[in-house]
Design a protein around this motif. Structure first.
Motif, PDB file in Angstrom:
ATOM      1  N   GLY A   1       0.799  -1.221   0.000  1.00 36.70           N
ATOM      2  CA  GLY A   1       0.000   0.000   0.000  1.00 36.70           C
ATOM      3  C   GLY A   1       0.830   1.268   0.000  1.00 36.70           C
ATOM      4  O   GLY A   1       0.499   2.235   0.704  1.00 36.70           O
ATOM      5  N   VAL A   2       1.924   1.282  -0.804  1.00 39.70           N
ATOM      6  CA  VAL A   2       2.769   2.469  -0.874  1.00 39.70           C
ATOM      7  C   VAL A   2       2.817   2.981  -2.308  1.00 39.70           C
ATOM      8  O   VAL A   2       2.361   2.318  -3.241  1.00 39.70           O
ATOM      9  N   ARG A   3       3.408   4.161  -2.466  1.00 36.97           N
ATOM     10  CA  ARG A   3       3.523   4.780  -3.785  1.00 36.97           C
ATOM     11  C   ARG A   3       4.614   4.097  -4.602  1.00 36.97           C
ATOM     12  O   ARG A   3       5.568   3.537  -4.062  1.00 36.97           O
ATOM     13  N   LEU A   4       4.472   4.204  -5.926  1.00 38.74           N
ATOM     14  CA  LEU A   4       5.435   3.627  -6.860  1.00 38.74           C
ATOM     15  C   LEU A   4       6.067   4.750  -7.672  1.00 38.74           C
ATOM     16  O   LEU A   4       5.373   5.532  -8.328  1.00 38.74           O
ATOM     17  N   LEU A   5       7.391   4.845  -7.597  1.00 35.05           N
ATOM     18  CA  LEU A   5       8.167   5.800  -8.378  1.00 35.05           C
ATOM     19  C   LEU A   5       9.077   5.030  -9.324  1.00 35.05           C
ATOM     20  O   LEU A   5       9.510   3.917  -9.017  1.00 35.05           O
ATOM     21  N   ALA A   6       9.386   5.628 -10.468  1.00 39.03           N
ATOM     22  CA  ALA A   6      10.262   4.969 -11.443  1.00 39.03           C
ATOM     23  C   ALA A   6      11.359   5.931 -11.879  1.00 39.03           C
ATOM     24  O   ALA A   6      11.132   7.134 -12.037  1.00 39.03           O
ATOM     25  N   TYR A   7      12.563   5.373 -12.079  1.00 39.99           N
ATOM     26  CA  TYR A   7      13.695   6.153 -12.570  1.00 39.99           C
ATOM     27  C   TYR A   7      14.220   5.527 -13.857  1.00 39.99           C
ATOM     28  O   TYR A   7      14.483   4.334 -13.908  1.00 39.99           O
ATOM     29  N   PRO A   8      14.320   6.296 -14.930  1.00 42.89           N
ATOM     30  CA  PRO A   8      14.842   5.748 -16.186  1.00 42.89           C
ATOM     31  C   PRO A   8      16.350   5.528 -16.099  1.00 42.89           C
ATOM     32  O   PRO A   8      17.084   6.343 -15.554  1.00 42.89           O
ATOM     33  N   ILE A   9      16.808   4.420 -16.666  1.00 40.95           N
ATOM     34  CA  ILE A   9      18.235   4.166 -16.854  1.00 40.95           C
ATOM     35  C   ILE A   9      18.482   4.016 -18.354  1.00 40.95           C
ATOM     36  O   ILE A   9      18.809   4.976 -19.032  1.00 40.95           O
ATOM     37  N   TRP A  10      18.268   2.826 -18.879  1.00 37.82           N
ATOM     38  CA  TRP A  10      18.498   2.614 -20.315  1.00 37.82           C
ATOM     39  C   TRP A  10      17.374   3.168 -21.176  1.00 37.82           C
ATOM     40  O   TRP A  10      17.539   3.326 -22.392  1.00 37.82           O
TER      41      TRP A  10
END
Length: 252
Positions: free
Chosen positions: A164-173
């Motif tokens: 039940g937490v937030r989802l963050l994404a960081y681009p690499i390739w």
């Protein structure tokens, strides 16, 4: 919208400080497909959390053993051991102790997308999120063109839902969609525009750079008998030396 346009807009997301990205005052579990992704994508975030007394935790999914498959001096087990040492040193550069590192040790290049190994990883992530009282999980972007990155994203999304937490994404390739000189990708259509922030990491950028440099096997020819072994190019490294980190807000 095209992936290149999506990322171009991401480079102009609002600049925010730590409290702007994590207004709940909590911390983050950073999920990295391989040792070095945590430093490249979230090194600044991790340093800022440490300085704020809200230390994050890093979970590295694969053992990283496949980066130099043709080396005779560095067989996979030795590469895996080196990469574990490098990850520990990188976290030290960010002000984090080895107790903040969890390595699942799944096979590099063959991280499962489903099945028992996948389910066990999701459970491990969700348990860490609950134990730390984390506000969010940050993981490699869904559209990074690497199967381990996609598998890690799917694991983190499932764990975010479970905890039940937030989802963050960081681009690499995924940056290759925009910066084709580091390796072009086929056109990709995405829903847009991007949502999220550019986290201001100018104050801790030297520590992030030191963390990236700690991954010596990936940034130099330390393993010299495999000329085709993996190495981060100067052009790729430059993308992660900017005074901000893109953190995309994703619906879990």
């Amino acid at each position: 919208m095209k992936a290149a346009d999506f990322l171009r807009e991401a480079e102009h997301l609002p600049i925010a400080g730590l409290d702007g990205v994590l207004p709940g005052g909590g911390t983050v579990l950073v999920v990295a497909p391989h040792p070095d992704d945590e430093s490249l994508g979230c090194g600044g975030l991790l340093a800022l959390l440490t300085d704020a007394g809200r230390p994050g935790r890093v979970l590295i999914v694969s053992d990283g053993a496949a980066s130099h498959p043709n080396s005779r001096t560095h067989p996979p087990a030795r590469v895996a051991a080196i990469r574990r040492e490098e990850a520990t040193a990188a976290l030290g550069a960010l002000g984090m102790g080895p107790d903040r590192l969890v390595m699942l040790g799944l096979p590099d290049g063959a991280v499962p997308h489903d099945g028992p190994g996948f389910d066990a990883a999701v459970t491990a992530m969700a348990n860490l999120l609950r134990r730390d009282g984390a506000e969010a999980v940050a993981v490699s972007w869904e559209h990074d063109p690497h199967p381990d990155h996609l598998a890690s994203w799917r694991m983190a999304r499932a764990a975010a839902r479970e905890a039940g937490v937030r989802l963050l994404a960081y681009p690499i390739w995924g940056w290759r969609h925009l910066y084709t000189e580091i390796g072009p990708l086929p056109p990709l259509d995405l829903d847009g525009p991007p949502r999220g922030w550019r986290l201001d990491i100018a104050a801790v950028l030297p520590r992030k750079q030191a963390a990236v440099a700690a991954h010596v096997s990936q940034t130099t020819r330390l393993i010299s008998d495999d000329p085709h072994g993996f190495m981060l190019s100067p052009e790729v490294l430059a993308l992660f030396e900017r005074p901000w980190e893109v953190l995309l807000e994703i619906a879990a």
